[in-house]
Design an enzyme around this catalytic site. Structure first.
Site, PDB file in Angstrom:
ATOM      1  N   SER A 124       5.357   7.066   6.648  1.00 41.94           N
ATOM      2  CA  SER A 124       6.138   6.391   5.616  1.00 41.94           C
ATOM      3  C   SER A 124       7.585   6.923   5.624  1.00 41.94           C
ATOM      4  CB  SER A 124       5.429   6.568   4.273  1.00 41.94           C
ATOM      5  OG  SER A 124       5.942   5.686   3.334  1.00 41.94           O
ATOM      6  N   ASP A 241       1.001  -4.510   3.582  1.00 40.75           N
ATOM      7  CA  ASP A 241       1.550  -3.365   2.866  1.00 40.75           C
ATOM      8  C   ASP A 241       2.055  -3.783   1.493  1.00 40.75           C
ATOM      9  OD1 ASP A 241       2.988  -1.030   2.133  1.00 40.75           O
ATOM     10  OD2 ASP A 241       3.250  -0.541   4.255  1.00 40.75           O
ATOM     11  N   HIS A 297      -0.623  -0.046   3.072  1.00 36.40           N
ATOM     12  CA  HIS A 297       0.212   1.059   3.512  1.00 36.40           C
ATOM     13  C   HIS A 297      -0.604   2.261   4.033  1.00 36.40           C
ATOM     14  CE1 HIS A 297       4.064   2.908   3.805  1.00 36.40           C
ATOM     15  NE2 HIS A 297       3.790   3.900   2.994  1.00 36.40           N
TER      16      HIS A 297
END
Ligand code: NAG
Length: 315
Positions: A124, A241, A297
């Site tokens: 991320s 996501d 995600h």
């Protein structure tokens, strides 16, 4: 000296010497390269995401375990910012990201085990921060960079928080105040990749991090050269996501300037067409790899990670 302690110390020393001997003779502790030279696996640097830390057993600790099973003997440096995991989590929200990156650069340059180069895996926001490391701190050299759900064109949408995360909810309130206020830029990590497509000018002028590493104000030849030293830049996108808006940012795409509906892909952007960062050159050279997988995600299985990342880029 107490005799027992003395005996114990001598025993320990013997065991240590025996181990060195075994390693040196059997090569079992190190892998032998084709030319007969002993070389150990390429080390790996990890940078965790928002609200996470270097070492939780359910997140990066687990990843570290998978890596060590697949690549016996690999050295892993999982970046921790601060003196302990609590500070590490806090620093994933609060602080000046440019200073944090500078600290990481110093840590990596002092880590002698990385001096011949390393592979990097960013989770991320950790992915765009590792890209900044590649661009700003080419020594020791980063060989491959794997970006798992990184936001290379930033985000325009306030990430979800669990109700119980006090730090995350505080972060949301600060972003509401005004992401481009200088004191928020310098104290809130997420503001440093806040990209408002309705205020492109303000973003370019006031953003202290993303506009800089994307060469949007002045073109740093150094950034461009350093990024191209990578063997591959692997961009992994999570198709469903719900944390990253817009999801295309994981592949360097973003909203078309001036509105918040239509997405433009990297190839349609000025960044690519004028090749401010050398991404087009990297794509032509086959160094830019785009992967995607269904799911939210950072939702991937160990099997996916082993087959698509470890075996292809890290062994
Ligand atoms: C996930 O994303 C893909 C690609 O955008 C889409 O085709 C699919 O319908 C989505 N799946 C779910 C469950 O939303």
């Amino acid at each position: 000296m107490n005799r027992n302690v003395e005996k114990w110390t001598i025993n320990r020393a013997c065991i240590f010497i025996v181990l060195i001997f075994l390693c040196a003779n059997t090569g079992r502790c190190l892998r032998e390269g084709e030319d007969g030279k002993i070389d150990s696996p390429v080390p790996i640097v990890l940078w965790h995401g928002m609200g996470d830390s270097c070492c939780f057993s359910f997140s990066l600790g687990k990843i570290q375990e998978i890596l060590q099973n697949e690549i016996p003997g690999v050295y892993i440096n999982s970046i921790r910012i601060g003196d302990n995991v609590i500070e590490d989590v806090e620093n994933s929200y609060f602080g000046n990201i440019n200073e944090q990156i500078q600290r990481v650069c110093e840590q990596l340059s002092q880590d002698t085990r990385l001096q011949n180069g390393y592979n990097a895996v960013g989770f991320s926001q950790g992915a765009q921060f590792l890209r900044a490391v590649a661009q700003r701190c080419p020594d020791p050299p980063m060989l491959n960079l794997i970006s798992l759900g990184g936001q290379h064109q930033g985000v325009f949408g306030i990430p979800k928080c669990s109700d119980t995360s006090r730090l995350c909810n505080y972060m949301r309130r600060m972003l509401h105040l005004g992401a481009y206020l200088w004191y928020i830029q310098e104290s809130l990590v997420q503001a440093a990749y806040w990209h408002d497509p309705l205020k492109e000018d303000e973003y370019r002028k006031k953003n202290i991090f993303l506009a800089d590493i994307n060469n949007e104000n002045t073109i740093s030849a150094e950034y461009k050269d350093n990024l191209q030293k990578l063997r591959t830049l692997v961009l992994v996108k999570f198709e469903n996501d719900t944390m990253v808006e817009p999801t295309e940012s994981e592949w360097f795409g973003f909203y078309k300037p001036g509105q918040t509906k239509e997405i433009q892909k990297l190839q349609q952007s000025e960044l690519y067409q004028q090749d401010w960062l050398g991404l087009r050159a990297m794509e032509v050279a086959g160094k830019l790899h785009y992967l995607s997988l269904p799911g939210d995600h950072l939702q991937f299985t160990a099997t996916w990670f082993v087959e698509n990342i470890i075996k292809k880029y890290l062994v």
